[in-house]
Design a protein around this motif. Structure first.
Motif, short mmCIF file in Angstrom:
data_model
loop_
_atom_site.label_atom_id
_atom_site.label_comp_id
_atom_site.label_asym_id
_atom_site.label_seq_id
_atom_site.Cartn_x
_atom_site.Cartn_y
_atom_site.Cartn_z
N ASP A 199 34.90 -30.54 -0.46
CA ASP A 199 34.64 -29.43 0.85
C ASP A 199 33.99 -30.07 1.87
O ASP A 199 34.34 -29.53 2.77
CB ASP A 199 33.63 -28.44 -0.12
CG ASP A 199 34.46 -27.70 -1.25
OD1 ASP A 199 35.45 -27.36 -1.13
OD2 ASP A 199 33.20 -27.23 -1.78
N ARG A 202 36.38 -31.78 4.27
CA ARG A 202 36.50 -30.57 4.64
C ARG A 202 36.04 -30.19 6.09
O ARG A 202 36.73 -29.75 7.36
CB ARG A 202 37.05 -29.89 3.66
CG ARG A 202 38.97 -28.78 5.05
CD ARG A 202 39.37 -28.65 3.91
NE ARG A 202 38.79 -27.40 1.89
CZ ARG A 202 38.29 -27.90 1.05
NH1 ARG A 202 38.58 -28.67 0.65
NH2 ARG A 202 37.50 -26.95 0.64
N PRO A 413 49.49 -26.39 0.67
CA PRO A 413 48.31 -26.35 -0.28
C PRO A 413 47.60 -24.73 -0.89
O PRO A 413 47.94 -24.38 -2.04
CB PRO A 413 47.24 -27.07 -0.67
CG PRO A 413 47.69 -28.47 0.64
CD PRO A 413 48.92 -27.24 0.88
N ALA A 414 48.12 -24.37 0.42
CA ALA A 414 47.64 -22.91 0.19
C ALA A 414 47.79 -21.53 -0.38
O ALA A 414 47.83 -20.69 -0.12
CB ALA A 414 47.04 -22.44 1.70
N ARG A 416 48.77 -21.77 -3.09
CA ARG A 416 48.57 -22.11 -4.54
C ARG A 416 49.67 -21.58 -6.46
O ARG A 416 49.19 -20.49 -6.36
CB ARG A 416 46.41 -20.85 -5.00
CG ARG A 416 45.98 -21.27 -3.66
CD ARG A 416 45.26 -22.64 -3.53
NE ARG A 416 44.98 -23.46 -4.99
CZ ARG A 416 45.23 -24.94 -5.49
NH1 ARG A 416 46.19 -25.23 -4.51
NH2 ARG A 416 45.68 -25.25 -6.12
N TYR B 243 44.08 -27.55 1.24
CA TYR B 243 43.53 -26.82 0.67
C TYR B 243 41.98 -26.59 1.50
O TYR B 243 41.60 -26.60 2.90
CB TYR B 243 42.94 -28.16 0.16
CG TYR B 243 44.06 -28.27 -0.98
CD1 TYR B 243 44.07 -28.09 -2.27
CD2 TYR B 243 44.52 -29.29 -0.45
CE1 TYR B 243 45.29 -28.78 -3.32
CE2 TYR B 243 45.55 -29.82 -1.56
CZ TYR B 243 45.56 -29.68 -2.90
OH TYR B 243 47.05 -29.91 -3.44
N GLY B 244 41.81 -24.96 1.03
CA GLY B 244 40.15 -24.45 1.52
C GLY B 244 39.01 -24.64 1.03
O GLY B 244 38.92 -24.87 0.03
N ASP B 245 38.11 -23.38 1.81
CA ASP B 245 36.83 -23.06 0.85
C ASP B 245 37.40 -22.68 -0.38
O ASP B 245 38.00 -21.74 -0.72
CB ASP B 245 36.12 -22.71 1.93
CG ASP B 245 34.39 -22.42 1.59
OD1 ASP B 245 34.32 -22.05 0.63
OD2 ASP B 245 34.57 -22.55 2.29
N PRO B 246 37.04 -22.93 -1.61
CA PRO B 246 37.69 -22.27 -2.93
C PRO B 246 36.46 -21.01 -2.85
O PRO B 246 37.11 -19.89 -3.98
CB PRO B 246 36.30 -23.40 -3.67
CG PRO B 246 35.35 -24.59 -3.04
CD PRO B 246 36.01 -24.13 -1.70
N ARG B 435 36.18 -22.79 -7.64
CA ARG B 435 37.00 -24.09 -7.38
C ARG B 435 37.63 -25.31 -9.23
O ARG B 435 38.74 -25.62 -8.69
CB ARG B 435 35.78 -25.83 -7.61
CG ARG B 435 37.20 -26.59 -6.84
CD ARG B 435 35.38 -27.90 -6.77
NE ARG B 435 35.00 -27.46 -5.42
CZ ARG B 435 34.08 -27.03 -4.86
NH1 ARG B 435 33.38 -26.97 -6.09
NH2 ARG B 435 33.19 -27.74 -4.13
N LEU B 439 40.69 -24.08 -7.26
CA LEU B 439 40.18 -24.28 -5.92
C LEU B 439 40.44 -23.31 -4.97
O LEU B 439 40.44 -23.73 -4.17
CB LEU B 439 41.98 -25.59 -5.96
CG LEU B 439 41.89 -26.58 -6.03
CD1 LEU B 439 42.60 -27.98 -5.78
CD2 LEU B 439 40.34 -27.10 -6.40
N VAL B 443 45.46 -18.62 0.06
CA VAL B 443 44.99 -18.10 1.47
C VAL B 443 46.00 -16.69 2.61
O VAL B 443 45.12 -15.86 3.08
CB VAL B 443 45.38 -20.19 2.37
CG1 VAL B 443 44.93 -18.92 4.20
CG2 VAL B 443 43.85 -19.93 1.98
#
Lengths: 565, 565
Positions: A199, A202, A413-414, A416, B243-246, B435, B439, B443
């Motif tokens: 995090d 990022r 990745p977003a 999921r 990958y974003g903010d969990p 997370r 994760l 989004v």
């Protein structure tokens, strides 16, 4: 014909590289050493060693199979087979019209042969470098035939593959206006990496983001996604919008079964597929299942993914380290840990890029047949550039291999979305675990993805990004040769990242911190190690255009020179 | 004026119902009993009791406030306040032009007063029923003024609210062609419900699906969703696809902060919001957080959601039962369990529909201030028909209330999006838990939802479905009055389901199994109990058109008659 030199390729009169040598001259191979049996093994071993110790440099072309075969009095098939094995290892790539080119040194447990530390002056250092300096190492020319030097003018050259003229380079690689300030504020690299470190990284702004693990997200097929979503919403029954099967939407489970059969050699029924929110969730779902089998440890590769290790440890599992050598994870060391489960990335080891060799695969499967459980993280197997696909282990031993895949590297990745193909005995407990985790993945994206898989659009997308990723990979190798000439590149024949190791006495966390201060994000290799080893960086190239790659790698080089001063 | 009868409303000459009585005649209220202080409390208590013991039947209209106030020499405000409290409890509803109508009997810990078992012949039984038989209990007429009987002809009557003529009814409610076969194969109701029982029920085909917990999924705003998705994809940066903010996409966390402030009286900063995959995941994420605070038990309401209880138990937490009475969960009983945390549905208790009374809310908050932790499951608070919103407890005591919301009832469970507003000390551990779980949520759906919330489209959608849900609720009450006349309806003033209890000596699992054999899905109330109590059914009405509701409830009536024979 040119006799090979040990450390760099030679220029032909036309300015195109010639093969590094061929025939019996090549590597001083002696036809009297050729064994009666296992000729391809013998040749591949010699070639691997030559690449490992730097006698054949990254960027070199191997001799045409026809010529080497003739000189060694081998059948051409034997030479082709030896080349194929190196390609499977990720060390060479057969460029369709550019011959067979060395793209990466093997990753060995002990590290490559020691090299001189980079000297402070880049110009001088470049001459001694493993990676030949830029102007002496243009990319392999495009030719009609893999093993023939004739130019082919009607094919586009890969973007940024050619070296820019000196003036352009100067503009590109201009040093930052002032020396980077010393890093006074804590960086993500100041201490041992915690789960929140990703995090923190990022959240830090950067001009060049080489964080590994992401495909080219700008290439996300937005129009195709939206078209598929419109079709899905148009045909959806209200039933689909309620609570669904915790194992995933039947349409996606069917599509994934088809996908892994086509692309990964895994033949399963849709009912054997469990849809999850990516590999991270898959590992978490496995915690209770492993515990129920009495397992309290999952061995992991070393180097190996920090994130995966954190996910296992979060469930209270021990993660004994198993070293990776040029054939993959060492099964003798795995046995020595006493662990009854291991998390592997056999198709393209993270982060070294090693492809598990055939012999090692057999050893692994033998270990599994004796009761070992393999968690096969097939995280980026679809991204290969220069070598044939390596089938997944799951296809060979269904009862002892739990297969994990996802769209994180295929699309984004977003999203999921990932999938598991577990051993049959784990299906019910994993379904329960998924139910308690979240009652199952969201349905709309599952149905959209199923449509993209079924229609062939995902494979089309993959072909598009593969081409683009490959160009970026080439741009990064080129830039590394220029700016980190003492570094050794590993694992560049597939995936979305490569790993460089270096000999300078600079901790890689310091280098990553200095790079971040210059606006360049990457992972220090030590993050992905439990056992200390050579410093290095893990560099994702897929998300950055070649110009950004060139500038970012130049900044990395600056940072390393600064730190070694 | 008509003097009230005890068990049913009367018809006026025009065939419209008159108020059940008014003034001092009404319920034999004596003006000498009116206390000097707490007049509204006194009146509300009398009214509750009358509804509880059946003296005022579901479907009755209360006297106009003006008239009752005059007769009892109270200010009109006192009567209005008493009616308002009953509306908050979910027992009456103020139909804008239809007066104040009793819509549900309170749910008491001991159950309503015993009633005669339904007699085999429906026609005869109907006369004795608590819910008046169909032809004597048309819906409240539409009038200009809540407490005035003048008809208003320019407003549409609610769909299915009017009783069909005898011939139409016969067609609608025709019994199945042949008696239902005995249930020989195991049904989801054959044994104690396991976590997989919901899957089994879902997998069983049905012609009327009254499974609770789903909004009208056919009303899902597909066009608005697709429009929003197009806009999101058009404006998306590549960064969003990594990958974003969990904790969730910042845009959605901002939108949810606005939503809970507007709709639920909870004022929080976006950073205090954690996006999750629904309440099921929220409960699972809480396991390690509760354990870290030394908690090994979470008390639950009884009756209370089976699914929630299963999710807590899956994490190894004990779930001591706390009885629910007509004011909500009993705080004395909660204290007696010794549990330091409780899972509540204060705005609309599942499954009884009880709205936690003001006094009980104060008791609960006192318990929490002494160190108790309230998990506030606000699962369907946005769906209210006839009463003002009840603000969430989280708004009153941030440190000891963990708020849980989701779109499962607002839009669709299949979206798997929910949110938590935890006490500040739980933010970091819950972020870690999220997370490791996955994760962070996907989004794209988060950004689409944020857009629908920000643009007001979600509130528009809610108004639309609320109207439709209300019509279906009315249709179900009407059908229940006709076909299960001995049953008592609870909790119909809000939400997407209602609960009926009955006195017949038939286990509700048998009734649910017999209903399923007739193609009707619902939950037996006993699934949602840990402590045995009156049998009943939990009936979701939101997903079924009125015609399906009528036929499904008729089949339920058939099934009960069959079993009581």
């Amino acid at each position: 014909m040119v006799v090979m030199s040990t450390r760099s390729t030679q220029q032909s009169a036309e300015g195109r590289p010639e093969p590094v040598g061929h025939g019996s001259d090549f590597l001083q191979l002696d036809i009297r050493d050729v064994p009666d049996d296992g000729k391809a093994d013998w040749l591949a071993a010699r070639l691997r060693q030559a690449i490992a110790d730097g006698r054949v440099a990254v960027g070199s072309r191997l001799p045409p199979t026809r010529i080497l075969a003739a000189e060694l009095r081998l059948s051409r098939g034997v030479v082709t087979e030896a080349y194929r094995r190196l390609a499977e290892d990720g060390q060479v790539e057969g460029r369709r019209r550019g011959g067979t080119v060395v793209v990466a040194a093997p990753f060995t447990a002990t590290g490559p042969a020691a090299r001189p530390l980079p000297s402070p002056a880049p110009t001088e250092r470049a001459r001694k470098a493993v990676l030949p300096p830029a102007r002496q190492e243009p990319p392999a020319p495009l030719t009609d035939d893999p093993h023939d030097g004739r130019p082919l003018t009607d094919l586009p050259r890969p973007a940024q593959a050619a070296w820019p003229a000196e003036a352009t380079r100067a503009a590109h690689f201009a040093p930052p206006p002032s020396p980077a300030p010393p890093t006074t504020t804590p960086t993500p690299f100041s201490s041992a990496p915690t789960p929140a470190v990703f995090d923190a990284l990022r959240a830090t702004p950067a001009t060049a983001d080489f964080t590994p693990g992401r495909p080219d997200l700008a290439a996300f097929p937005r129009a195709a996604w939206l078209r598929a979503e419109r079709a899905v919403l148009g045909g959806l029954s209200a039933e689909h919008l309620g609570y669904g099967d915790p194992r995933g939407a039947p349409a996606l489970r069917r599509a994934v079964a088809g996908w892994v059969a086509r692309n990964r050699g895994v033949r399963v029924a849709p009912d054997e597929v469990l849809i999850v929110s990516g590999t991270a969730q898959a590992l978490t779902l496995l915690h209770p299942v492993l515990r129920a089998e009495g397992l309290d440890a999952v061995a992991v590769e070393d180097p190996g993914s920090l994130g995966s290790r954190q996910h296992l440890q979060a469930g209270g599992l021990a993660t004994p380290a198993v070293p990776v050598d040029e054939d993959g994870v060492r099964v003798d060391a795995l046995r020595a840990t006493g662990a009854r489960a291991v998390l592997l990335t056999p198709a393209h080891q993270f982060p070294t890029g090693v492809v598990t060799s055939g012999e090692r695969r057999r050893e692994l499967l033998a270990w599994a047949r004796e009761g070992g459980l393999i968690l096969e993280d097939d995280y980026d197997a679809e991204h290969r550039y220069d070598r044939p696909p390596v089938p997944a282990l799951r296809g060979l031993l269904a009862d002892q291999v739990c297969y994990l895949g996802s769209v994180s590297k295929l699309l984004a990745p977003a999203l999921r979305i990932g999938w598991m193909v577990p051993p049959p005995r784990h299906r019910v407990p994993l379904t329960d675990a998924k139910r308690f985790a979240d009652l199952g993945n969201a349905v709309l994206p599952q149905l959209v993805l199923a449509r993209l898989m079924d229609s062939g659009e995902l494979e089309r997308h993959l072909r598009t990004v593969r081409r683009r990723h490959r160009g970026r990979r080439d741009a990064m190798i080129t830039a590394l040769a220029a700016h980190l000439p003492g570094a050794v590149v590993h694992g560049a024949s597939a995936g979305l990242h490569l790993t460089v190791t270096y000999d300078a006495d600079v901790p890689d966390t310091d280098l990553a911190a200095a790079a971040l201060a210059r606006g360049v994000k990457c992972h220090p290799l030590s993050w992905h190690r439990q056992v200390p080893g050579r410093p290095g960086l893990v560099l994702g190239y897929a998300g950055s255009p070649p110009g950004v790659i060139a500038e970012g790698v130049a900044a990395l080089g600056e940072a390393l020179r600064e730190l070694t001063r």
